[in-house]
Design a protein around this motif. Structure first.
Motif, PDB file in Angstrom:
ATOM      1  N   SER A 115       0.057   4.198   0.242  1.00  0.00           N
ATOM      2  CA  SER A 115      -0.053   4.653   1.904  1.00  0.00           C
ATOM      3  C   SER A 115       0.962   6.032   2.297  1.00  0.00           C
ATOM      4  O   SER A 115       0.280   6.690   3.008  1.00  0.00           O
ATOM      5  CB  SER A 115       0.143   3.467   2.596  1.00  0.00           C
ATOM      6  OG  SER A 115      -0.774   2.456   1.983  1.00  0.00           O
ATOM      7  N   ARG A 127      -5.941  10.316   9.553  1.00  0.00           N
ATOM      8  CA  ARG A 127      -5.186   9.397   8.800  1.00  0.00           C
ATOM      9  C   ARG A 127      -5.998   7.859   8.505  1.00  0.00           C
ATOM     10  O   ARG A 127      -6.163   7.329   7.561  1.00  0.00           O
ATOM     11  CB  ARG A 127      -3.997   9.102   9.148  1.00  0.00           C
ATOM     12  CG  ARG A 127      -2.831  10.131   8.808  1.00  0.00           C
ATOM     13  CD  ARG A 127      -1.536   9.834   9.339  1.00  0.00           C
ATOM     14  NE  ARG A 127      -0.685  10.950   9.196  1.00  0.00           N
ATOM     15  CZ  ARG A 127       0.405  11.213   9.771  1.00  0.00           C
ATOM     16  NH1 ARG A 127       0.849  10.050  10.839  1.00  0.00           N
ATOM     17  NH2 ARG A 127       1.185  12.228   9.283  1.00  0.00           N
ATOM     18  N   PHE A 131      -6.720   6.186   5.037  1.00  0.00           N
ATOM     19  CA  PHE A 131      -6.279   4.752   4.587  1.00  0.00           C
ATOM     20  C   PHE A 131      -7.535   3.967   4.462  1.00  0.00           C
ATOM     21  O   PHE A 131      -7.673   3.031   3.788  1.00  0.00           O
ATOM     22  CB  PHE A 131      -5.546   4.017   6.199  1.00  0.00           C
ATOM     23  CG  PHE A 131      -4.381   4.777   6.321  1.00  0.00           C
ATOM     24  CD1 PHE A 131      -3.329   4.979   5.094  1.00  0.00           C
ATOM     25  CD2 PHE A 131      -3.901   5.035   7.284  1.00  0.00           C
ATOM     26  CE1 PHE A 131      -2.038   5.434   5.268  1.00  0.00           C
ATOM     27  CE2 PHE A 131      -2.605   5.691   7.679  1.00  0.00           C
ATOM     28  CZ  PHE A 131      -1.500   5.679   6.604  1.00  0.00           C
ATOM     29  N   LEU A 134      -8.282   4.660   0.853  1.00  0.00           N
ATOM     30  CA  LEU A 134      -7.476   3.978   0.041  1.00  0.00           C
ATOM     31  C   LEU A 134      -7.888   2.432  -0.244  1.00  0.00           C
ATOM     32  O   LEU A 134      -7.961   1.822  -1.288  1.00  0.00           O
ATOM     33  CB  LEU A 134      -6.137   4.087   0.580  1.00  0.00           C
ATOM     34  CG  LEU A 134      -4.862   3.629  -0.145  1.00  0.00           C
ATOM     35  CD1 LEU A 134      -4.844   4.454  -1.588  1.00  0.00           C
ATOM     36  CD2 LEU A 134      -3.656   3.676   0.512  1.00  0.00           C
ATOM     37  N   SER A 135      -8.324   1.759   1.102  1.00  0.00           N
ATOM     38  CA  SER A 135      -8.573   0.402   1.021  1.00  0.00           C
ATOM     39  C   SER A 135      -9.772   0.251   0.200  1.00  0.00           C
ATOM     40  O   SER A 135     -10.223  -0.648  -0.503  1.00  0.00           O
ATOM     41  CB  SER A 135      -8.879  -0.057   2.508  1.00  0.00           C
ATOM     42  OG  SER A 135      -9.041  -1.182   2.429  1.00  0.00           O
ATOM     43  N   PRO A 315      -7.304   0.170   8.738  1.00  0.00           N
ATOM     44  CA  PRO A 315      -7.087   1.561   8.703  1.00  0.00           C
ATOM     45  C   PRO A 315      -6.673   2.343   9.998  1.00  0.00           C
ATOM     46  O   PRO A 315      -5.822   3.086  10.204  1.00  0.00           O
ATOM     47  CB  PRO A 315      -8.151   1.992   8.043  1.00  0.00           C
ATOM     48  CG  PRO A 315      -8.897   0.845   7.482  1.00  0.00           C
ATOM     49  CD  PRO A 315      -8.445  -0.171   8.388  1.00  0.00           C
ATOM     50  N   GLN A 318      -3.157   1.192  11.145  1.00  0.00           N
ATOM     51  CA  GLN A 318      -2.415   1.993  10.231  1.00  0.00           C
ATOM     52  C   GLN A 318      -2.206   3.196  10.700  1.00  0.00           C
ATOM     53  O   GLN A 318      -0.909   3.858  10.677  1.00  0.00           O
ATOM     54  CB  GLN A 318      -2.513   1.860   8.960  1.00  0.00           C
ATOM     55  CG  GLN A 318      -1.438   1.989   7.949  1.00  0.00           C
ATOM     56  CD  GLN A 318      -2.016   1.540   6.462  1.00  0.00           C
ATOM     57  OE1 GLN A 318      -3.137   1.294   6.236  1.00  0.00           O
ATOM     58  NE2 GLN A 318      -1.007   1.867   5.550  1.00  0.00           N
ATOM     59  N   THR A 322       1.627   5.250  11.875  1.00  0.00           N
ATOM     60  CA  THR A 322       2.213   6.412  11.292  1.00  0.00           C
ATOM     61  C   THR A 322       2.096   7.312  12.371  1.00  0.00           C
ATOM     62  O   THR A 322       3.244   8.453  12.278  1.00  0.00           O
ATOM     63  CB  THR A 322       1.120   6.824  10.186  1.00  0.00           C
ATOM     64  OG1 THR A 322      -0.126   7.211  10.599  1.00  0.00           O
ATOM     65  CG2 THR A 322       0.926   5.930   9.244  1.00  0.00           C
ATOM     66  N   GLN A 334       5.745   2.448   5.482  1.00  0.00           N
ATOM     67  CA  GLN A 334       4.823   1.723   4.798  1.00  0.00           C
ATOM     68  C   GLN A 334       5.320   0.515   4.072  1.00  0.00           C
ATOM     69  O   GLN A 334       4.644  -0.650   3.695  1.00  0.00           O
ATOM     70  CB  GLN A 334       3.959   2.738   3.695  1.00  0.00           C
ATOM     71  CG  GLN A 334       3.384   3.935   4.521  1.00  0.00           C
ATOM     72  CD  GLN A 334       2.196   3.341   5.314  1.00  0.00           C
ATOM     73  OE1 GLN A 334       1.704   2.235   5.088  1.00  0.00           O
ATOM     74  NE2 GLN A 334       2.135   4.263   6.502  1.00  0.00           N
ATOM     75  N   THR A 338       4.058  -3.252   4.256  1.00  0.00           N
ATOM     76  CA  THR A 338       3.789  -4.164   3.052  1.00  0.00           C
ATOM     77  C   THR A 338       4.594  -5.426   3.107  1.00  0.00           C
ATOM     78  O   THR A 338       4.057  -6.596   2.685  1.00  0.00           O
ATOM     79  CB  THR A 338       4.097  -3.334   1.600  1.00  0.00           C
ATOM     80  OG1 THR A 338       3.194  -2.121   1.729  1.00  0.00           O
ATOM     81  CG2 THR A 338       3.804  -4.147   0.582  1.00  0.00           C
TER      82      THR A 338
END
Length: 396
Positions: A115, A127, A131, A134-135, A315, A318, A322, A334, A338
């Motif tokens: 991430s 972003r 994200f 990524l997911s 996302p 998130q 950021t 990140q 987590t």
């Protein structure tokens, strides 16, 4: 930069395949090694041990990635996962199985570091798309992993663990030779505290982060409901067999990957992260209330796309987080996220399961209604005036 972006997505997809590989055979291995038939508490403790280690060590590893770089910490995480799977493939005792699992939890910061990679390599207004990708990559891995694990497990109970170790070895190889360090990732700042709880204290010094972190906890807790009771609920409510349950989970994985990969980013870029989060909460709330009141099987299948649309909120949230932190602290942030999500994964299923078993005799859908109601806690964040970026980035 584009090649590095694709490699990060590929690494995370293969990481998810490795995790999914062992899921179908893990109960059987615990029975074999533990020489017991009833593995209730053993299975729960085994799963919780990883999440518990993530709660403590993910923030520290994320902070170390700010100081020493994303690439070394990602390599460490992949190596730790490989050792974990080898432990499980050859462990002759429960104690060694738990030792491998705990090691994997300590070093398993792959999602946090990945991430941070995405945050480093994407512009702020893109972003949420990153994200989401990524997911989606992680979701695709979970579609393939369990199916392959079931096939290998029929050949030999420990074969999926060897396959997962080999896959993590390949991941390690790809990251070592093909993945560069993001240009803005490493800073010459001070050595982070070795106290694992220090990054959590750091995060709570930013006033603008607090409501966003609270919303992330709510989204994580609501998201745990489906993972905890879906199988139980559809069997109790609709009388599904395992084949039908498996089909529903596979379809969910496909819809989830599609929503994360192709819907989350464009909506956030067109309407902004806050509106994207609002859309997600509305979709999820409607899906939760509808499944609670559904009386026929086809309704559950029809609601799957709506459930997955609800997943685009993470996302977007998130991305908002950021934007509140400078580039030199993305790894630490990140890691904190987590850690919080791992804490939710430890506490959430216990509370959800207790509520479901206490209420399913008179209203099995109550737990879904409760999940939708929890989203009301996010309304102040959605209705509040956005904080200026330059003010939000300062600690209190």
């Amino acid at each position: 930069m584009k090649r590095a972006y694709l490699i990060v997505l590929m690494v995370m997809a293969m990481d998810a395949v490795g995790i999914g590989l062992v899921m179908p055979v893990l109960p059987g291995l615990l029975r074999e090694v533990g020489h017991v038939d009833d593995i209730g508490w053993i299975y729960g403790a085994f799963l919780s041990s990883y999440a518990a280690m993530q709660v403590v060590f993910s923030p520290l590893l994320g902070a170390l990635s700010d100081r020493y770089g994303r690439r070394p910490l990602l390599l460490l995480a992949l190596a730790g996962s490989m050792v974990n799977y080898l432990f499980m493939a050859f462990a002759p005792s429960l104690s060694l199985l738990f030792a491998g699992r705990i090691l994997a939890g300590i070093t398993g910061a792959s999602m946090a570091v990945a991430s941070a990679f995405i945050a480093d390599m994407t512009e702020e207004d893109r972003r949420a798309r990153g994200f989401g990708h990524l997911s989606a990559a992680y979701g695709v891995g979970f579609i393939a992993g369990p199916a392959l694990g079931g096939v290998l497990g029929d050949i030999w109970l420990r074969a999926p663990f060897l396959a997962a170790a080999a896959l993590n070895g390949l991941n390690l190889f790809l990251a070592f030779f093909l993945l560069p360090e993001p240009k803005c990732a490493v800073g010459p700042g001070e050595m982070p505290s070795l106290n694992p709880l220090a990054p959590l204290r750091w995060a709570f010094t930013f006033p603008a982060l607090l409501p966003l972190l609270g919303a992330m906890i709510v989204l994580g807790l609501v998201g745990e409901i489906g993972g905890t009771i879906w199988v139980l609920y559809v069997q109790d409510r609709f009388g599904w067999d395992l084949f039908t349950v498996g089909i529903s989970l596979a379809l969910f994985g496909l819809f989830h990957a599609g929503a994360q990969g192709f819907v989350a980013g464009p909506i956030a870029e067109r309407w902004g992260e806050r509106r994207t989060l609002l859309i997600a909460i509305l979709a999820d709330s409607i899906a939760y209330v509808s499944i609670a009141l559904a009386w026929q099987s086809w309704m559950a299948f029809a609601l799957l796309p709506l459930f997955c649309l609800g997943g685009i909120g993470s996302p977007a949230l998130q991305s908002l987080l950021t934007a509140r932190i400078g580039a030199d602290h993305q790894g630490r942030l990140q890691g904190v996220l987590t850690s919080l999500m791992s804490l939710v994964s430890v506490v959430g299923p216990l509370a959800i399961a207790m509520l479901y078993f206490r209420t399913r005799a008179f209203f099995p859908g109550l737990v879904w209604i409760a999940g939708a109601a929890l989203y009301a806690l996010c309304l102040p964040l959605l209705l509040a005036r956005p904080a200026p970026r330059d003010e939000a980035a300062r600690p209190g």
